[in-house]
Design an enzyme around this catalytic site. Structure first.
Site, short mmCIF file in Angstrom:
data_model
loop_
_atom_site.label_atom_id
_atom_site.label_comp_id
_atom_site.label_asym_id
_atom_site.label_seq_id
_atom_site.Cartn_x
_atom_site.Cartn_y
_atom_site.Cartn_z
CD GLU A 1 4.74 -3.57 -3.79
OE1 GLU A 1 4.84 -2.33 -3.92
OE2 GLU A 1 3.89 -4.26 -4.35
N GLY B 1 0.83 -1.20 0.00
CA GLY B 1 0.00 0.00 0.00
C GLY B 1 0.86 1.24 0.00
CB SER B 2 0.06 4.72 0.81
OG SER B 2 -0.23 4.70 2.18
CB THR B 3 5.38 5.52 1.22
OG1 THR B 3 5.81 4.84 0.03
CG2 THR B 3 6.59 5.79 2.10
CB CYS C 1 3.07 0.20 -6.26
SG CYS C 1 3.04 -1.56 -6.56
#
Lengths: 322, 477
Positions: free
Chosen positions: B255, B233-235, B289
């Protein structure tokens, strides 16, 4: 239906005069064209092949495909009787349905041109293969005589083969000069240049051959003789469509494309039309700029056409053999 | 002549969407105790189903079920575990059309992608890791590697089923049991996968699926009895997870985001590069991504490539995700659409030139046209931040060294693309690009045998391949 491509040299082409000035400059130019990545080209062709053409779009595509067929017989066993039958088929592909359009042309050996002409008159074009088809292994004199004879017999279109030996040996200028000479011998007849892509093998070669023939003044570029496997494929046609698209952009001159051999089903034909539409553009979606070299394809198109119109799938016996 | 393609919709009759869904715990669907939420078709904004929300107590029940199942599952011979995985893989293939249609309805991605990319790779992933289950002593972790225990897995909405497969297949093959939380906007295929687990007679509790949003995910990853956290997902969320599990003995793989450079040299196969650029950024509406969202063009071919790219973009078909001829589907949610719009406006404000082909967007649903920004420099926010939409930023370079420098000048490092006909240049670039995956003369290619993961803020750990096993195993005694 007569082809109407302009024969006047375009000012755009003069920019390329230096390219064909010598063997070295021509080679530099052809080898300087962007390469073709095989995996990428094949993936793109396969991707376009997944387009789903249904109902009204399919009806339009089937009729369009019929009008683009160069109905072909190129056999040692061809006789006037067989060729006459084929010519009649070209005029009225589906005798049961008067709305069915005629094909674009009948494609035969040079000695059969007169036989076809008697039947079709000016209603359908006559195309003749020439220049020691299919191998191209003859002297220049013989190739030119072959061409002139077919034109004199009334051929509207000449399908010549290139000297693949010379091309593969890197003698590009020889191939160029042959095309220029044959084009001249054609007079007002339209020239299609056959590469025999199954022998050129790489997509880089197909792209180079395309530019070579276009610079030499051909009206059409054509994949194959039908005598060598593989004949026409979607990726090869993709590379050729990219070439005519780029050539028109560079010079303003539009060139036609003819895949020939191995296109047997209506589904395949529609895949080619999708590719023409999305790669070269809708300007190429006419028999003036795109043809199918085929024989059995025609009946497949007719069967699908009837099925779409009636909802029933008739057997092959409901369509004329030739 | 004009060749209009008639509508060619894939039938949705094959899927049977229930009015409401519970949680999948210990082999059964049970009620959740949080506040139920709705899953929406992003192409039409129609409500598809009501989904239970798992609260902390529900998550606890799911983790307990997984813990209970772990004993039997981890001690089962590998060849027996592999039978279950093969069975799941085959059922996925048998029900592939159903899965593809449901994925497109819930996510908004075009049916040609869910049918030809997502679902086949999902099945391939289960087949691949099924093959590993009885060969773990060859994983490179010693003669007797051991599973970690209960894995808490949180996955995103961009590839709902594919990310599920990336998480569940290796975990199960290695003998772990899992509690998985799908994204709140795309839970339906995970719940259909739960049915497939039942159909495959997978022992109860080996796979548990809890639905919900951030709070559910937080309850899962911070649960004291979860041994392993896997997140895609998002950072931002990835960093929050890393903080929340710091000081525990949980293992983690993350990831996260990316801002991949797709680098086109002047000796590239231009037509295929254009395809790779289009596939790199417009595949899955750019909700990828590893999307090639920064196009680096060598200046000497920039004009030629841009002309071809724009012509190609004009042929992209945006619309009904279930139409078999659709190339670009719907943006997954109103929130994501708002973010894409905001960043695109910032791009314009900062002086980049925005271009989209003429294309008609449906009136209902969430849509964004394929968009390219030229005149972008490293200082622009659209060159720095992950947009996660069909928006491409184009920059130029002069030399290979400059290309490397610009490509690496990002906090991310998930993927990169190199386009050149020169083999030695591919190796030169691959050596120097700090990215987990470098594609040469292609882009967005995935295979279960190939490891995937990032550098820097794109996360850590690898998924896929033999390397992906080490995320779910520890060296045995």
């Amino acid at each position: 239906m007569p082809v109407t491509a302009s024969t006047a040299p375009s000012p755009g082409l003069s920019a390329y005069a230096d390219v064909t000035a010598s063997e070295a400059s021509l080679r530099r130019f052809l080898h300087g064209l962007p390469g073709v990545d095989q995996v990428g080209a094949e993936a793109r062709a396969a991707g376009l092949g997944t387009r789903s053409i249904k109902t009204t779009a399919k009806a339009l595509a089937l009729d369009l495909a019929i009008t683009m067929v160069d109905l072909t017989t190129l056999e040692g066993q061809d006789t006037p009787g067989k060729v006459r039958a084929l010519a009649n088929k070209a005029l009225r592909p589906d005798p049961a349905d008067p709305t069915c359009p005629a094909v674009a042309a009948v494609c035969v050996y040079g000695d059969m041109v007169g036989v076809v002409k008697e039947v079709v008159g000016d209603k359908v074009n006559v195309a003749a293969v020439a220049t020691a088809f299919p191998s191209g292994r003859a002297s220049m004199e013989v190739k030119l005589a072959d061409t002139r004879e077919a034109v004199a017999a009334g051929a509207d279109e000449i399908d010549m083969v290139i000297d693949r030996g010379a091309f593969l040996a890197g003698r590009y200028l020889q191939v160029y000069e042959e095309i220029v000479a044959v084009k001249e011998a054609c007079g007002s007849a339209h020239l299609k240049v056959i590469f025999e892509t199954g022998e050129l093998q790489t997509y880089d070669n197909v792209r180079r051959a395309s530019w070579l023939a276009m610079l030499a003044g051909t009206d059409f570029i054509k994949t194959s003789t039908g005598k060598v496997q593989p004949a026409a494929t979607l990726p090869v046609t993709l590379v050729m469509l990219e070439a005519v698209r780029d050539f028109r952009e560079a010079t303003g001159v539009q060139i036609g494309v003819k895949p020939a051999g191995g296109i047997r089903t209506a589904k395949d034909a529609i895949k080619y039309l999708v590719m023409v539409n999305e790669v070269a553009g809708p300007d190429w979606l006419t028999p003036t700029w795109f043809r199918f070299g085929a024989s059995t394809l025609l009946n497949e198109l007719l069967m699908q056409r009837t099925k779409l119109a009636t909802g029933r799938y008739s057997g092959p016996d409901y369509f004329t053999l030739d | 002549m004009n060749f209009e393609y008639a509508p060619a919709p894939e039938s949705r009759a094959i899927v049977d969407i229930k009015p409401s869904y519970g949680l999948f715990i210990d082999g059964d669907f049970v009620d959740g105790h949080g506040t139920a939420f709705k899953s929406v078709n992003p192409a039409t904004e129609e409500t598809l189903a009501e989904i239970a929300e798992a609260d902390a107590a529900d998550v606890d029940r799911a983790v307990k079920a997984a813990r209970k199942a772990f004993r039997g599952w981890s001690r089962m011979p590998g060849r027996e575990r592999s039978k279950y995985l093969y069975r799941i893989a085959r059922i996925i293939q048998e029900r592939s059309r159903e899965l593809a249609v449901l994925e497109s309805i819930d996510n908004g991605k075009p049916i040609k992608e869910s049918r030809d990319v997502d679902v086949p790779i999902v099945a391939a992933h289960f087949f691949y890791y099924a093959g590993w289950a009885d060969k773990l002593e060859h994983a490179g972790l010693g003669a007797n590697p051991q599973p970690l225990g209960v894995a808490g897995q949180v996955i995103p909405w961009n590839f709902p089923l594919l990310m599920l497969a990336w998480k569940i297949a290796p975990a199960l093959a290695c003998g772990n049991t899992v509690v998985l939380k799908p994204a709140e906007t795309t839970p339906l295929t995970a719940l259909l996968f739960a049915e497939i687990c039942q159909q495959a007679d997978l022992p109860n509790g080996v796979v548990n699926i809890v639905t919900g949003a951030g709070a559910t995910g937080e309850a899962l990853v911070t649960h004291p009895d979860v041994d392993k956290v896997a997140f895609t997902g998002s950072t931002g969320v990835g960093k929050a997870i890393a903080r929340s599990i710091a000081g525990t003995d949980k293992k983690a793989t993350l990831e996260l985001g990316g801002k991949a450079a797709n680098i086109v040299f002047d000796d590239a196969p231009i037509d295929q590069a254009v395809e790779g650029i289009v596939g790199g950024i417009f595949f899955n509406q750019g909700h990828v991504c590893c999307a090639g969202s920064r196009l680096l063009l060598q200046e000497s071919v920039a004009e030629e490539v841009m002309a071809k790219l724009k012509r190609r973009m004009a042929t992209l078909r945006v619309g009904d995700p279930l139409d078999k001829n659709t190339d670009i589907g719907a943006i997954n949610s109103a929130a994501q659409l708002a973010r894409i719009r905001a960043l695109a406006e910032i791009g314009e404000d900062e002086g980049a030139e925005r271009w989209s082909p003429p294309c008609e967007l449906p009136s209902a649903g969430y849509w964004f046209p394929p968009t390219v920004f030229t005149g972008v420099s490293q200082a622009h926010r659209i060159a720095r931040e992950e947009i996660f939409g069909p928006v491409l930023s184009v920059l130029t370079f002069r030399t290979p060294a400059e290309a490397v420098e610009k490509a690496n000048n990002t906090p991310y490092g998930l993927s990169a693309g190199v386009w050149t006909e020169k083999g030695s240049r591919i190796l030169f670039m691959a050596d120097r690009l700090r990215a987990g995956v470098v594609w040469a003369n292609t882009f967005n290619k995935f295979d279960p045998a190939s490891p995937f993961g990032g550098y820097k803020e794109s996360g850590y750990g690898r998924e896929g391949g033999r390397q992906g096993l080490s995320a779910y195993l520890k060296a045995g005694a």
